[in-house]
Design a protein around this motif. Structure first.
Motif, short mmCIF file in Angstrom:
data_model
loop_
_atom_site.label_atom_id
_atom_site.label_comp_id
_atom_site.label_asym_id
_atom_site.label_seq_id
_atom_site.Cartn_x
_atom_site.Cartn_y
_atom_site.Cartn_z
N TYR A 81 107.65 -25.68 -12.55
CA TYR A 81 108.56 -24.91 -13.29
C TYR A 81 109.25 -23.49 -12.84
O TYR A 81 109.09 -22.52 -13.42
N ARG A 82 109.68 -23.76 -11.43
CA ARG A 82 110.23 -22.44 -10.80
C ARG A 82 111.30 -21.89 -11.44
O ARG A 82 111.50 -20.89 -11.31
N LYS A 83 112.16 -22.58 -12.31
CA LYS A 83 113.39 -22.11 -12.83
C LYS A 83 113.17 -21.34 -14.08
O LYS A 83 114.03 -20.54 -14.47
N GLU A 84 111.80 -21.37 -14.72
CA GLU A 84 111.65 -20.74 -15.83
C GLU A 84 111.12 -19.32 -15.73
O GLU A 84 110.62 -19.08 -14.73
N LYS A 85 111.07 -18.87 -16.87
CA LYS A 85 110.42 -17.41 -16.76
C LYS A 85 108.98 -17.34 -17.03
O LYS A 85 108.43 -17.98 -17.95
N LYS A 86 108.36 -16.95 -16.05
CA LYS A 86 106.69 -17.31 -16.05
C LYS A 86 105.96 -16.11 -15.98
O LYS A 86 106.39 -15.02 -15.88
N GLU A 87 104.74 -16.37 -16.73
CA GLU A 87 103.72 -15.12 -16.64
C GLU A 87 104.18 -13.89 -17.28
O GLU A 87 104.41 -12.93 -16.81
N ILE A 88 104.52 -13.99 -18.63
CA ILE A 88 105.02 -12.78 -19.38
C ILE A 88 103.89 -12.25 -20.16
O ILE A 88 103.05 -12.82 -20.82
N PHE A 89 103.60 -10.59 -19.97
CA PHE A 89 102.44 -10.08 -20.40
C PHE A 89 102.86 -9.27 -21.72
O PHE A 89 103.93 -8.82 -21.93
N LEU A 90 102.16 -9.44 -22.97
CA LEU A 90 102.54 -8.96 -24.10
C LEU A 90 101.14 -8.30 -24.65
O LEU A 90 100.19 -9.08 -25.03
N ASP A 91 100.87 -7.05 -24.46
CA ASP A 91 99.52 -6.58 -24.81
C ASP A 91 98.27 -7.25 -24.07
O ASP A 91 98.34 -7.37 -22.85
N ASP A 92 97.71 -7.80 -24.72
CA ASP A 92 96.56 -8.57 -24.03
C ASP A 92 96.73 -9.99 -24.17
O ASP A 92 95.71 -10.80 -23.76
N VAL A 93 98.04 -10.50 -23.96
CA VAL A 93 98.53 -12.05 -24.06
C VAL A 93 99.18 -12.02 -22.82
O VAL A 93 99.97 -11.39 -22.35
N LYS A 94 98.61 -13.19 -21.73
CA LYS A 94 99.56 -13.49 -20.89
C LYS A 94 100.01 -15.01 -20.91
O LYS A 94 99.55 -15.98 -21.03
N ILE A 95 101.46 -14.93 -21.38
CA ILE A 95 102.09 -16.33 -21.65
C ILE A 95 102.61 -16.84 -20.45
O ILE A 95 103.25 -16.33 -19.68
N ASP A 96 101.99 -18.13 -20.26
CA ASP A 96 102.43 -18.67 -18.81
C ASP A 96 104.07 -18.99 -18.63
O ASP A 96 104.57 -18.94 -17.62
N LEU A 97 104.61 -19.59 -19.68
CA LEU A 97 106.05 -19.60 -19.58
C LEU A 97 106.71 -19.61 -20.85
O LEU A 97 106.25 -19.91 -21.65
N ILE A 98 108.02 -18.99 -20.76
CA ILE A 98 108.66 -18.94 -21.87
C ILE A 98 110.09 -19.70 -21.66
O ILE A 98 110.80 -19.52 -20.44
N LYS A 99 110.69 -20.73 -22.66
CA LYS A 99 111.86 -21.49 -22.44
C LYS A 99 112.67 -20.97 -23.51
O LYS A 99 112.16 -20.56 -24.70
N ARG A 100 113.81 -20.90 -23.74
CA ARG A 100 114.91 -21.11 -24.64
C ARG A 100 115.56 -22.53 -24.88
O ARG A 100 116.25 -22.83 -23.96
N LEU A 101 115.46 -22.92 -26.06
CA LEU A 101 116.19 -24.13 -26.45
C LEU A 101 117.20 -24.03 -27.72
O LEU A 101 116.60 -23.99 -28.64
N ASN A 102 118.54 -23.88 -27.40
CA ASN A 102 119.53 -23.42 -28.45
C ASN A 102 118.87 -22.23 -29.17
O ASN A 102 118.70 -20.90 -28.28
N GLU A 103 118.75 -22.10 -30.46
CA GLU A 103 118.30 -20.73 -30.95
C GLU A 103 116.56 -20.73 -30.89
O GLU A 103 116.12 -19.72 -31.47
N ASN A 104 115.91 -21.67 -30.24
CA ASN A 104 114.46 -21.63 -30.44
C ASN A 104 113.86 -21.12 -29.22
O ASN A 104 114.36 -21.32 -28.08
N ILE A 105 112.77 -20.08 -29.46
CA ILE A 105 112.11 -19.75 -28.15
C ILE A 105 110.78 -20.78 -28.29
O ILE A 105 109.99 -21.01 -29.00
N ILE A 106 110.67 -21.15 -26.83
CA ILE A 106 109.57 -22.03 -26.84
C ILE A 106 108.32 -21.33 -25.82
O ILE A 106 108.83 -20.97 -24.88
N ILE A 107 107.24 -21.28 -26.45
CA ILE A 107 105.97 -20.60 -25.53
C ILE A 107 105.31 -21.81 -24.86
O ILE A 107 104.91 -22.76 -25.69
N CYS A 108 105.03 -21.71 -23.60
CA CYS A 108 104.48 -23.03 -22.94
C CYS A 108 103.25 -22.58 -22.36
O CYS A 108 103.22 -21.25 -21.68
#
Length: 163
Positions: free
Chosen positions: A45-72
């Motif tokens: 998933y090299r083209k996706e936004k990876k390892e997003i930090f929010l407080d004590d949360v590390k999200i592996d990957l975030i995608k956007r599909l139309n108006e939806n935010i997809i947390i992966c």
């Protein structure tokens, strides 16, 4: 104590593993299974936004599909699927508290699987109860007893439990 996604995942796999992680017992980072997980994370998933930090949360990957935010959440295998779903639920609840409604996906690149996931009231209730239980377990002076499960064979803590 701050609950993290890794702790949530550990809790739903093994309460003893959760207690060890909560107490800052960490397995050797050079264990083959952990190295494999890092390789999968780095090389997919090299083209996706990876390892997003929010407080004590590390999200592996975030995608956007139309108006939806997809947390992966990216996993090596589907063996711990229920724990992965609860980890993803934890992230979605954290975002919901901040006013961000998102959907989720569990990505298993080695198996070419994408599992869609949405938060609902029942899952939120399960997570609320689990959070209370996690805090209680983390405060215990001794770990929960060993319970042999299929995950034990490849667990980074197997020597701790069975030595």
């Amino acid at each position: 104590m701050r609950i993290t996604g890794n702790l949530v995942n550990a809790y739903f796999i093994c309460k003893r593993k959760f207690w060890l992680y909560a107490r800052q017992f960490n397995p050797d980072p050079e264990i083959d299974l952990l190295l494999l997980g890092r390789l999968i994370s780095e090389n997919t998933y090299r083209k996706e936004k990876k390892e997003i930090f929010l407080d004590d949360v590390k999200i592996d990957l975030i995608k956007r599909l139309n108006e939806n935010i997809i947390i992966c959440e990216v996993k090596k295998t589907s063996k711990g699927l229920e724990a992965a779903k609860m980890q993803l639920a934890f992230y979605l609840i954290k975002l919901k508290i901040r006013g961000i409604n998102a959907k989720g996906e569990i990505l298993i690149p080695e198996e070419k699987k994408v599992i869609s996931f949405e938060l609902d009231e029942e899952i939120e209730k399960v997570m609320a109860k689990a959070m209370d239980d996690m805090k209680a377990i983390a405060e215990q002076d001794t770990p929960p007893p060993v319970v042999k499960i299929p995950f034990c064979k490849k667990c980074a803590f197997v020597e701790f439990c069975y030595s």
